[in-house]
Motif scaffolding. Structure first.
Motif, PDB file in Angstrom:
ATOM      1  N   ASN A   1       0.813  -1.211   0.000  1.00 27.46           N
ATOM      2  CA  ASN A   1       0.000   0.000   0.000  1.00 27.46           C
ATOM      3  C   ASN A   1       0.844   1.258   0.000  1.00 27.46           C
ATOM      4  OD1 ASN A   1      -2.352  -1.438  -0.021  1.00 27.46           O
ATOM      5  ND2 ASN A   1      -2.536  -1.503   2.204  1.00 27.46           N
ATOM      6  N   GLY A   2       2.029   1.185   0.592  1.00 24.99           N
ATOM      7  CA  GLY A   2       2.860   2.381   0.689  1.00 24.99           C
ATOM      8  C   GLY A   2       3.758   2.621  -0.496  1.00 24.99           C
ATOM      9  N   ALA A   3       3.710   1.720  -1.484  1.00 26.13           N
ATOM     10  CA  ALA A   3       4.616   1.863  -2.623  1.00 26.13           C
ATOM     11  C   ALA A   3       4.231   3.081  -3.444  1.00 26.13           C
ATOM     12  CB  ALA A   3       4.556   0.608  -3.486  1.00 26.13           C
ATOM     13  N   ARG A   4       5.129   4.014  -3.578  1.00 25.11           N
ATOM     14  CA  ARG A   4       4.895   5.233  -4.341  1.00 25.11           C
ATOM     15  C   ARG A   4       6.181   5.669  -5.038  1.00 25.11           C
ATOM     16  NH1 ARG A   4       0.659   3.788  -3.217  1.00 25.11           N
ATOM     17  NH2 ARG A   4      -1.115   4.909  -2.346  1.00 25.11           N
ATOM     18  N   ALA A   5       6.018   6.208  -6.206  1.00 26.85           N
ATOM     19  CA  ALA A   5       7.171   6.772  -6.888  1.00 26.85           C
ATOM     20  C   ALA A   5       7.275   8.240  -6.511  1.00 26.85           C
ATOM     21  CB  ALA A   5       7.003   6.619  -8.405  1.00 26.85           C
ATOM     22  N   GLN A   6       8.464   8.668  -6.146  1.00 22.11           N
ATOM     23  CA  GLN A   6       8.631  10.045  -5.685  1.00 22.11           C
ATOM     24  C   GLN A   6       8.497  11.032  -6.828  1.00 22.11           C
ATOM     25  OE1 GLN A   6      12.345  10.224  -3.594  1.00 22.11           O
ATOM     26  NE2 GLN A   6      11.622   8.967  -1.887  1.00 22.11           N
ATOM     27  N   ASN A   7       8.867  10.635  -8.023  1.00 25.28           N
ATOM     28  CA  ASN A   7       8.835  11.554  -9.152  1.00 25.28           C
ATOM     29  C   ASN A   7       7.942  11.012 -10.268  1.00 25.28           C
ATOM     30  OD1 ASN A   7      10.806  13.474  -8.093  1.00 25.28           O
ATOM     31  ND2 ASN A   7      12.279  11.810  -8.337  1.00 25.28           N
ATOM     32  N   GLY A   8       6.765  10.582  -9.905  1.00 19.97           N
ATOM     33  CA  GLY A   8       5.840  10.031 -10.872  1.00 19.97           C
ATOM     34  C   GLY A   8       5.974   8.516 -10.954  1.00 19.97           C
ATOM     35  N   PRO A   9       5.105   7.870 -11.721  1.00 18.46           N
ATOM     36  CA  PRO A   9       5.144   6.413 -11.825  1.00 18.46           C
ATOM     37  C   PRO A   9       6.447   5.921 -12.440  1.00 18.46           C
ATOM     38  CG  PRO A   9       3.656   7.353 -13.454  1.00 18.46           C
ATOM     39  CD  PRO A   9       4.029   8.462 -12.532  1.00 18.46           C
ATOM     40  N   ARG A  10       6.864   4.742 -12.007  1.00 14.34           N
ATOM     41  CA  ARG A  10       8.156   4.202 -12.418  1.00 14.34           C
ATOM     42  C   ARG A  10       7.991   3.262 -13.602  1.00 14.34           C
ATOM     43  NH1 ARG A  10       9.371   2.296  -6.367  1.00 14.34           N
ATOM     44  NH2 ARG A  10       7.177   1.712  -6.739  1.00 14.34           N
ATOM     45  N   GLU A  11       8.618   3.618 -14.718  1.00 14.59           N
ATOM     46  CA  GLU A  11       8.567   2.770 -15.902  1.00 14.59           C
ATOM     47  C   GLU A  11       9.309   1.469 -15.637  1.00 14.59           C
ATOM     48  OE1 GLU A  11       9.731   2.870 -20.668  1.00 14.59           O
ATOM     49  OE2 GLU A  11       9.639   4.740 -19.507  1.00 14.59           O
ATOM     50  N   GLY A  12       8.688   0.374 -16.034  1.00 18.82           N
ATOM     51  CA  GLY A  12       9.315  -0.927 -15.848  1.00 18.82           C
ATOM     52  C   GLY A  12       8.855  -1.644 -14.593  1.00 18.82           C
ATOM     53  N   THR A  13       8.343  -0.884 -13.630  1.00 15.81           N
ATOM     54  CA  THR A  13       7.835  -1.508 -12.411  1.00 15.81           C
ATOM     55  C   THR A  13       6.351  -1.210 -12.210  1.00 15.81           C
ATOM     56  OG1 THR A  13       8.572   0.400 -11.090  1.00 15.81           O
ATOM     57  CG2 THR A  13      10.069  -1.497 -11.240  1.00 15.81           C
ATOM     58  N   GLU A  14       5.951   0.038 -12.365  1.00 16.37           N
ATOM     59  CA  GLU A  14       4.550   0.412 -12.172  1.00 16.37           C
ATOM     60  C   GLU A  14       3.778   0.494 -13.491  1.00 16.37           C
ATOM     61  OE1 GLU A  14       4.187   2.859  -8.132  1.00 16.37           O
ATOM     62  OE2 GLU A  14       5.179   3.984  -9.736  1.00 16.37           O
ATOM     63  N   TYR A  15       4.493   0.637 -14.604  1.00 13.59           N
ATOM     64  CA  TYR A  15       3.868   0.579 -15.921  1.00 13.59           C
ATOM     65  C   TYR A  15       4.934   0.192 -16.926  1.00 13.59           C
ATOM     66  CZ  TYR A  15       6.051   4.992 -17.395  1.00 13.59           C
ATOM     67  OH  TYR A  15       6.962   5.966 -17.740  1.00 13.59           O
ATOM     68  N   ARG A  16       4.495  -0.222 -18.112  1.00 15.48           N
ATOM     69  CA  ARG A  16       5.420  -0.563 -19.183  1.00 15.48           C
ATOM     70  C   ARG A  16       5.109   0.272 -20.420  1.00 15.48           C
ATOM     71  NH1 ARG A  16       3.442  -5.637 -18.379  1.00 15.48           N
ATOM     72  NH2 ARG A  16       2.933  -5.855 -20.591  1.00 15.48           N
ATOM     73  N   ARG A  17       6.151   0.674 -21.115  1.00 11.12           N
ATOM     74  CA  ARG A  17       5.992   1.317 -22.412  1.00 11.12           C
ATOM     75  C   ARG A  17       5.951   0.216 -23.469  1.00 11.12           C
ATOM     76  NH1 ARG A  17       7.215   6.539 -23.953  1.00 11.12           N
ATOM     77  NH2 ARG A  17       8.186   6.825 -21.901  1.00 11.12           N
ATOM     78  N   LEU A  18       4.968   0.266 -24.345  1.00 16.47           N
ATOM     79  CA  LEU A  18       4.825  -0.780 -25.347  1.00 16.47           C
ATOM     80  C   LEU A  18       5.987  -0.764 -26.328  1.00 16.47           C
ATOM     81  CD1 LEU A  18       1.010  -0.509 -26.172  1.00 16.47           C
ATOM     82  CD2 LEU A  18       2.145  -1.950 -24.469  1.00 16.47           C
ATOM     83  N   SER A  19       6.392  -1.943 -26.757  1.00 19.49           N
ATOM     84  CA  SER A  19       7.493  -2.038 -27.711  1.00 19.49           C
ATOM     85  C   SER A  19       7.103  -1.456 -29.070  1.00 19.49           C
ATOM     86  CB  SER A  19       7.929  -3.501 -27.862  1.00 19.49           C
ATOM     87  OG  SER A  19       6.838  -4.313 -28.259  1.00 19.49           O
ATOM     88  N   LYS A  20       5.794  -1.485 -29.383  1.00 19.91           N
ATOM     89  CA  LYS A  20       5.282  -0.921 -30.628  1.00 19.91           C
ATOM     90  C   LYS A  20       3.982  -0.207 -30.339  1.00 19.91           C
ATOM     91  CE  LYS A  20       3.862  -2.199 -35.320  1.00 19.91           C
ATOM     92  NZ  LYS A  20       3.651  -3.330 -36.275  1.00 19.91           N
TER      93      LYS A  20
END
Length: 210
Positions: free
Chosen positions: A22-41
């Motif tokens: 519950n306490g997991a938070r990114a200090q400078n916005g969401p973390r790519e690779g852990t909290e979201y993924r950028r699509l390869s295409k």
């Protein structure tokens, strides 16, 4: 629901899935690779200029999707009109198709708003098995929907096309678990209760700025 456990989930109507503390938070916005993924295409979107498309990938058989639904509904109600949300019922294997057809038939008949949550409740609270047309049609008819019209829609070419398109979208977005949110044809966010929606907010803001 993890994709690799999908068949077992449909049989047992229950899965296990990991969630961030519950306490997991990114200090400078969401973390790519852990909290979201950028699509390869990037995936083409179906919205106009100035709009942002959000896809909710879900399954009626997924208990986590059922629990996520009230949060998702409240979140959708506060979104500005420029954000276009569409639900996509996944089809990780052939066993998902009856549930997909239920969803897209209800959508085509204009019955989704009234019966979407009830379908979740029927599966997870009443322990109904929606694994074929007959039990699904019986349940839909019990909700006051014309059975013959539903069966015709369920088996229609239009619903078949929606099912096929859903599978194409889940693969394009590299969906491996439900619920997940696809953002702007570029990002995929795994379901993590309230945190999922705050991550989505940040990615939507980024898309609008772009």
């Amino acid at each position: 629901m993890q994709r690799r456990h999908a068949t077992l989930a449909l049989l047992a109507i229950g899965t296990t899935a990991a969630a961030l503390p519950n306490g997991a938070r990114a200090q400078n916005g969401p973390r790519e690779g852990t909290e979201y993924r950028r699509l390869s295409k990037p995936v083409p979107v179906e919205v106009g200029p100035g709009q942002v498309e959000v896809l909710e990938f879900f399954s009626y058989s997924c208990i986590h999707c059922y629990r996520f639904e009230p949060l998702m509904k409240t979140w959708m109600q506060r979104l500005p009109k420029e954000i276009v949300v569409r639900r996509v019922h996944v089809g990780f294997n052939a066993a998902f198709e009856p549930l997909q057809r239920l969803f897209y038939a209800l959508e085509a008949m204009g019955k989704l708003e009234a019966l979407h949550l009830k379908a979740f409740q029927a599966i997870h609270d009443e322990r109904r098995r929606f694994n074929a047309l007959e039990p699904i049609a019986d349940w839909v008819a019990a909700q006051g929907v014309d059975r013959a019209a539903f069966v015709q829609t369920y088996q229609s070419f239009g619903v078949s096309g929606k099912v096929k398109r859903a599978v194409q979208l889940q693969d394009a977005y590299e969906v491996d678990a439900t619920p997940s949110l696809g953002i702007d044809g570029r990002f995929i966010v795994p379901g993590q209760a309230e945190r999922t929606l705050s991550i989505a907010d940040a990615l939507i803001a980024r898309a609008r700025q772009a």
